[in-house]
Every structure is written in structure tokens, then in C-alpha cells.
Design a protein around this motif. Structure first.
Motif, PDB file in Angstrom:
ATOM      1  N   LEU A   1       0.838  -1.202   0.000  1.00  0.00           N
ATOM      2  CA  LEU A   1       0.000   0.000   0.000  1.00  0.00           C
ATOM      3  C   LEU A   1       0.873   1.253   0.000  1.00  0.00           C
ATOM      4  CD1 LEU A   1      -2.852   1.336   0.417  1.00  0.00           C
ATOM      5  CD2 LEU A   1      -2.337   1.273   2.860  1.00  0.00           C
ATOM      6  N   SER A   2       1.893   1.264   0.855  1.00  0.00           N
ATOM      7  CA  SER A   2       2.698   2.488   0.955  1.00  0.00           C
ATOM      8  C   SER A   2       3.512   2.727  -0.316  1.00  0.00           C
ATOM      9  CB  SER A   2       3.578   2.481   2.203  1.00  0.00           C
ATOM     10  OG  SER A   2       4.414   1.362   2.211  1.00  0.00           O
ATOM     11  N   ILE A   3       3.908   1.662  -0.993  1.00  0.00           N
ATOM     12  CA  ILE A   3       4.623   1.851  -2.271  1.00  0.00           C
ATOM     13  C   ILE A   3       3.666   2.374  -3.343  1.00  0.00           C
ATOM     14  CG2 ILE A   3       5.899   0.707  -4.133  1.00  0.00           C
ATOM     15  CD1 ILE A   3       6.874  -1.307  -2.013  1.00  0.00           C
ATOM     16  N   ALA A   4       2.475   1.785  -3.401  1.00  0.00           N
ATOM     17  CA  ALA A   4       1.480   2.233  -4.392  1.00  0.00           C
ATOM     18  C   ALA A   4       1.178   3.709  -4.186  1.00  0.00           C
ATOM     19  CB  ALA A   4       0.199   1.404  -4.261  1.00  0.00           C
ATOM     20  N   TYR A   5       1.105   4.110  -2.931  1.00  0.00           N
ATOM     21  CA  TYR A   5       0.813   5.512  -2.593  1.00  0.00           C
ATOM     22  C   TYR A   5       1.981   6.411  -2.999  1.00  0.00           C
ATOM     23  CZ  TYR A   5       0.168   9.582   0.477  1.00  0.00           C
ATOM     24  OH  TYR A   5       0.053  10.850   0.982  1.00  0.00           O
ATOM     25  N   ARG A   6       3.171   6.019  -2.593  1.00  0.00           N
ATOM     26  CA  ARG A   6       4.355   6.849  -2.857  1.00  0.00           C
ATOM     27  C   ARG A   6       4.593   7.015  -4.361  1.00  0.00           C
ATOM     28  NH1 ARG A   6       9.630   3.750  -1.697  1.00  0.00           N
ATOM     29  NH2 ARG A   6       9.082   3.021  -3.772  1.00  0.00           N
TER      30      ARG A   6
ATOM     31  N   VAL B   1       0.976  -1.773  -8.274  1.00  0.00           N
ATOM     32  CA  VAL B   1       1.567  -2.482  -7.133  1.00  0.00           C
ATOM     33  C   VAL B   1       0.473  -3.195  -6.330  1.00  0.00           C
ATOM     34  CG1 VAL B   1       2.800  -2.132  -4.944  1.00  0.00           C
ATOM     35  CG2 VAL B   1       3.573  -0.961  -7.012  1.00  0.00           C
ATOM     36  N   ILE B   2      -0.686  -2.564  -6.221  1.00  0.00           N
ATOM     37  CA  ILE B   2      -1.808  -3.223  -5.531  1.00  0.00           C
ATOM     38  C   ILE B   2      -2.268  -4.425  -6.358  1.00  0.00           C
ATOM     39  CG2 ILE B   2      -4.175  -2.932  -4.652  1.00  0.00           C
ATOM     40  CD1 ILE B   2      -2.456  -1.128  -3.087  1.00  0.00           C
ATOM     41  N   CYS B   3      -2.306  -4.283  -7.677  1.00  0.00           N
ATOM     42  CA  CYS B   3      -2.697  -5.412  -8.540  1.00  0.00           C
ATOM     43  C   CYS B   3      -1.747  -6.588  -8.322  1.00  0.00           C
ATOM     44  CB  CYS B   3      -2.668  -5.021 -10.006  1.00  0.00           C
ATOM     45  SG  CYS B   3      -3.959  -3.877 -10.480  1.00  0.00           S
ATOM     46  N   ALA B   4      -0.440  -6.302  -8.346  1.00  0.00           N
ATOM     47  CA  ALA B   4       0.538  -7.385  -8.199  1.00  0.00           C
ATOM     48  C   ALA B   4       0.380  -8.045  -6.824  1.00  0.00           C
ATOM     49  CB  ALA B   4       1.957  -6.839  -8.374  1.00  0.00           C
ATOM     50  N   TYR B   5       0.096  -7.227  -5.810  1.00  0.00           N
ATOM     51  CA  TYR B   5      -0.099  -7.789  -4.474  1.00  0.00           C
ATOM     52  C   TYR B   5      -1.351  -8.664  -4.435  1.00  0.00           C
ATOM     53  CZ  TYR B   5      -1.088  -8.226   0.468  1.00  0.00           C
ATOM     54  OH  TYR B   5      -1.383  -8.743   1.702  1.00  0.00           O
TER      55      TYR B   5
END
Ligand code: ARG
Length: 592
Positions: free
Chosen positions: A522-527, A533-537
Motif C-alpha cells: 500500500l505504501s509503495i502504491a501511494y508513494r 503495485v496493488i494489482c501485483a499484491y
């Protein structure tokens, strides 16, 4: 570090803390205790490569350092095993109990204890950007999909977010429609300059008529110079406040906005404010006066411009044109005035703009002009996220089969029909639920298909691929959620209050470790403004769950404690999956 209520340390941070302490205790520096998720999951769950770095400073073999640190971690309840491996890696496996504690804390925290911005920011997200009276086409699709997801991610991370649709509602298209209408129905009171009465409340056209009028007028203006001139004059007179034209404009707005609202609702895209270019106009005169008075705006060949080039530029950045020689204001003028309005109304810490990346020069100019002149405060961040093109299988911008521009409505109904056929074939969903189910699956196919790419990249829209129920697709994610819903409903008892148990097999542990990484992603997707990144997660999490599901017999388990542990984990997985889908802007049906 100050944390906001209800946020937890990331698991990897807790592990790093232990390893840092061990580095210090062994006589090295704590800063070397940087732990990452293992890139060799066959060997370990987490790893630290810093003994290699410490070797230089401490003039010692990396393996000797790794061994010293491993010795310090001996007996630490966080770890099941700590190994020093040549040439100097530290490999970790976590204790079942440590996993259980962390996941249980996630389960009982609000927002799963995920990372949040320390002090909430006020952020305007400018997305969608449809042009009134022109039909929505797929060029506007990505702005809506990516913008909606980022708005939700920003909000989830604790910010105060204002999503503004910023309609194009003040340009030449309005003059074209007025001019065309004047030719078709000259008897209407709007065109009578002597008319002083009230104008009708009912529009003289419907949305479908409007959608026919605009392209007809636009085509005519290209071949008929006199008509093009009339349209320009009408645009000017409208902007100058001619009463009858304002009344037509109000009709165009009412009819179009109602249609836009329907279209965006269909996409589950929802704006907090419906402002547009026209709303910025009242701010323009004072802004221009001010820019002139302070010497930022200068006359050049009868136009008013603002220099924005910088010494360090490697490419030419032309000046921002604020007023053309014929007195007309431009796109940049409106965008600057919109900033004036936003600073007054919201005083935002950040403004994020989403359009096709071909507009990047425009935003570079506007941002520089705003900074230079102090229209925004120095610490207001201005960010442009330019996205790539959605292409067809031929690698060219997506078109209809006959080569026309694909309308958004048509695209959505084509995807929905395609999915509907599959749902019908499966015979799992009751007939009366099929349409609603197909709609949810279609949204997931479309949005996940788009968002799983980095925003700046072009991608190929491939319906067969996007709508497949297997593979890295939206429907596969929904399928996993539906699978969990079905397990829980067959379980039949209350699952929400069951606590997480220690894992009893490696698949269960792996699922727990994947769950623990929600906050990191979440924090990477936000930054990085990266819904991908959320899709990959999501894909990882669905994969971990499905492995677990195939390995253990959840409903047939006779040991009650074990079964309750499985069920608690299923329920938490479902909640995290659903939260991620919500951050991307889609949701799961009951069955599929
Ligand atoms: N209406 C514009 C277009 O269709 C997009 C608007 C983007 N937002 C902005 N503040 N310029 O290209």
C-alpha cells in the motif's frame, strides 16, 4: 517515529529491528540490520545482505560477521531459524508464533494496521476531464480509472482528498453547437437579440440530439469557413456573457452533465466536485491583472505571455500563452485560474493531474508559471501523471471494428455482454442475478486489465485475456473472493470473531506472510502513484490463498481448533482482498 493511531510497524520493520539490535550487540552498527523479503523463497522467508557491506568497514570476512550476528539471534523468539550462508548472507525463517501474533494484530486493527500519512494532507485529484457535449470516449477512460484508484489509495492512507472532474465546458465545442443550432432553428428565442423574457426551462434538444449536433457542426466547420467563423464568434459572445447563448449553454450543461453522471456511475467512478473550465473564468481577469502588475506576464506581438524557460532546460520550454492576440484566453490560462480557485477554496498540499502523457509539456509550463508567480504556495506539490495509450491488438489506439472512435458506453456494454455469456454458460448464477454479476466481473476485467500496467505505459486491450477467469486477471481475483465467500457460507458459523492461530503447514504460513505485506505494498502504491503495485499484491495474495486452499481440507477438518484457525485466515484474506479491490475501484459478486 510518531505514528498515527492504529497503524502498526510493518512486519519487515519489526524483523529489521531485531536484526539491527543483533548487529549492534555483535559490535557492528545497527544500520546494517536491513531485512528484505527473500528472493529465494525455497531457502528462507526473509534475508539480510548487509554483512557484505559491513565487511569493508570492519575489514572482516562477511561470513564471519554474518555468523556473529546469527549467534546473537540465537534463541530470539522472532525466528525459527537464522543461518549465516556463504559468502555472507543471513537467511531467516520466522517463528509460527511471531506470525500468528502479527496477523492477529492486523486482524483486530482498523485498516489492518496499515501505514498512514503521519499528518493528513489535503490533496486535489484532477481526473476524468471529459469534454461536455462530446461523447465520452476511451481516451477519457484511463484518466477515470487511474484517477479513481489513486483517489481511493490517497484517502485510505489518511488524507483529505477532493476528486474534481474538471470538465472541458468552455471551449469552441460550445460555439459550434450554438452556431449549428442557430442554422437549424433560427426561430428559437435564444437567437433573438431583442428578447428580454425568461428562457424556457426545457432544453431544445435531447442528449442524443446533442451528440448528433456536435459532430455535424465540427465536420461542417472544417469545410465551411463562414460557419467556422460563426462558431468562433458564438464562442466569444458566449464567453462575453450574451444572454441567449448563456441560456443555451446552461441547457447543454444540464443535458450533458446528467449523461456524464450516468456514465461515470456505470464505471463506479465518483467525483466529489463537478467543476469545470467555466468555473475558473471568474478568476481570470484579476489573475491577469496581478501577473501583469508584478511583471510576470508581458506583452508580445499583441499576446500576453509568461516566460517559463529555465537555464537548466535541455529542451526548449516555450512561454505560457495567457491571452492570444484576438483576446481569447487558453487552456493554460484556465488551468492557472483553476489553481487560484483551488488555493482559495481548499489550500491543498498537493494537486495531482491525470491526462494522456501527450499533455506533459502543457503541465510543465503551467506548473512553472504557478510556482514562479506564487499562485500556489512553495510547499504545495504539483504533480502530473501522464498515462499511455490503450491500444488494440494491432498496437494502434483502440478503435471500433469499423475503425471509428470507440465510445465508452459501447466498450462497457461489449465487455459486459462478453462476460454475461460466460456467466450464462457456467450456470452457477441464478438468472435474475446474471446481469448484475456480469457487470461486476466486467468492471474487474476492465479496471484490473488497465491498472495492472504501470500508468505511463501503453497497453493492449485484449478482451479474451482480461476477462479470463484464470491467470493474472480481475475475474481471477473475484473468483478467489467468491471461493472464500462460499467456504464461509458452508462453514455456516460466525467467523468474524475467530482469532488467528499458529500456522500448521507451510502453505498456511506463506499465506500469513503474504497477508503481512499489505501495508508495504500500500505504501509503495501511494508513494509511486502505482495502482499496479496493488494489482501485483492482489495476484500474490490470491495465489497464496489458492495454494493454501488446495493443500488443506478446510471444511472437512475435524480438529476444531485447527479448523477455526483456517476459517479465521480465510476471513481475513477475504477482507484484505476486498479492500484491495475497493482501492482499485471494483468489487466481487456473491457467486460466479
Ligand atoms: N478536458 C481535457 C481533455 O480532454 C482534460 C482536462 C485535464 N485537466 C486539466 N486541469 N487540464 O484533454
Amino acid at each position: 517515529m510518531i505514528r498515527r493511531k492504529d497503524t502498526m510497524n510493518k512486519f519487515v520493520e519489526l524483523i529489521s529491528q531485531e536484526v539491527s539490535k543483533a548487529f549492534t550487540a555483535a559490535g557492528y552498527e545497527g544500520g546494517y540490520g536491513i531485512v528484505t523479503v527473500s528472493n529465494r523463497p525455497d531457502l528462507c522467508e526473509y534475508q539480510c545482505n548487509c554483512a557484505m557491506k559491513a565487511a569493508k568497514l570492519f575489514k572482516k570476512a562477511p561470513i564471519a560477521i554474518a555468523q556473529d550476528v546469527a549467534a546473537q539471534l540465537n534463541g530470539n523468539p522472532m525466528f525459527l531459524s537464522v543461518e549465516a550462508v556463504n559468502p555472507g548472507f543471513l537467511n531467516f525463517k520466522l517463528n509460527a508464533c511471531a506470525c500468528k501474533d502479527y496477523i492477529e494484530a492486523m486482524r483486530t486493527s482498523e485498516r489492518f494496521g496499515a501505514w498512514q500519512e503521519e499528518t493528513p494532507k489535503t490533496i486535489v485529484v484532477d481526473y476524468g476531464g471529459p469534454n461536455v457535449a462530446k461523447p465520452l470516449h476511451i481516451g477519457h477512460l484511463r484518466s477515470a480509472i487511474i484517477g479513481e484508484s489513486l483517489k481511493r489509495i490517497y484517502r485510505y492512507c489518511g488524507n483529505n482528498v477532493i476528486g474534481d472532474i474538471h470538465m472541458g465546458d468552455w471551449g469552441l465545442q460550445m460555439g459550434l453547437i450554438i452556431a449549428e443550432l442557430a442554422e437549424r432553428q433560427p426561430e428559437l428565442c435564444y437567437f433573438d437579440p431583442d428578447y428580454t423574457g425568461e428562457y424556457p426551462t426545457e432544453a431544445p434538444f435531447t442528449i442524443s440530439e446533442l451528440e448528433e449536433i456536435y459532430p455535424a457542426a465540427s465536420a461542417k466547420s472544417k469545410v465551411d469557413e463562414a460557419f467556422a467563423e460563426k462558431a468562433h464568434t458564438a464562442t466569444f459572445e458566449l464567453q462575453d456573457g450574451r444572454r441567449g447563448y448563456r441560456a443555451i449553454w446552461n441547457h447543454i450543461m444540464a443535458v450533458s452533465v446528467a449523461d456524464l453522471k450516468k456514465n461515470y456511475a456505470n464505471l463506479d467512478v465518483d467525483f466529489d466536485v463537478w467543476l469545470g473550465e467555466s468555473d475558473a473564468q471568474p478568476y481570470i481577469p484579476a489573475m491577469l491583472e496581478d501577473l501583469k502588475a508584478r511583471g510576470f506576464a508581458t506583452e508580445s506581438d499583441d499576446a500576453l505571455i509568461m516566460e517559463v524557460a529555465e537555464e537548466t532546460d535541455t529542451k526548449e520550454v516555450p512561454p505560457c500563452i495567457l491571452v492570444k492576440s484576438d483576446g481569447a484566453t487558453l487552456y493554460a490560462t484556465t488551468d492557472l485560474a483553476t489553481m487560484v480557485q483551488r488555493m482559495q477554496d481548499y489550500n491543498p498540499d498537493k494537486m495531482l493531474y491525470l491526462t494522456d502523457k501527450r499533455q506533459s509539456l502543457h503541465f510543465e509550463q503551467v506548473f512553472r508559471a504557478a510556482r514562479k508567480s506564487g499562485i500556489v504556495r512553495p510547499d504545495t506539490e504539483l504533480q502530473f501523471l501522464g498515462f499511455g495509450t490503450m491500444n488494440g491488438k494491432d498496437g494502434k489506439p483502440f478503435k471500433t471494428r469499423d475503425g471509428g472512435v470507440m465510445r465508452l458506453e459501447r466498450l462497457i456494454s461489449e465487455i459486459t455482454e462478453f462476460v454475461h455469456d460466460k456467466v450464462q454458460e457456467n450456470q452457477i448464477v441464478a438468472e435474475e442475478e446474471r446481469a448484475a454479476t456480469a457487470r461486476l466481473i466486467a468492471m474487474a476485467a476492465l479496471k484490473y486489465g488497465d491498472l495492472s500496467n504501470q500508468p505511463a505505459k501503453d497497453y493492449i486491450f485484449d478482451l479474451d485475456k482480461f476477462a479470463a477467469f484464470e491467470g493474472n486477471t480481475g475475474p481471477y481475483i473475484l473468483y478467489t473472493i467468491v471461493r472464500i465467500k462460499s467456504i464461509l457460507s458452508r462453514y455456516g458459523k460466525e467467523a468474524d470473531s475467530l482469532p488467528i492461530a499458529e500456522p500448521v503447514c507451510s502453505e498456511q504460513k506463506e499465506l500469513m506472510l503474504t497477508l503481512s505485506r499489505f501495508s508495504d505494498n500500500l505504501s509503495i502504491a501511494y508513494r509511486d502513484n502505482a495502482p499496479n503495485v496493488i494489482c501485483a499484491y492482489l495476484y500474490d495474495l490470491a495465489g497464496s490463498f489458492n495454494k493454501f486452499y488446495h493443500e488443506v481440507k478446510i471444511l472437512a477438518e475435524t480438529d476444531q481448533a485447527k479448523q477455526e484457525g483456517y476459517i479465521a485466515l480465510c476471513r481475513l484474506t477475504q477482507r484484505v482482498l476486498e479492500t484491495c479491490c475497493d482501492l482499485l475501484g471494483f468489487s466481487a459478486p456473491e457467486k460466479m
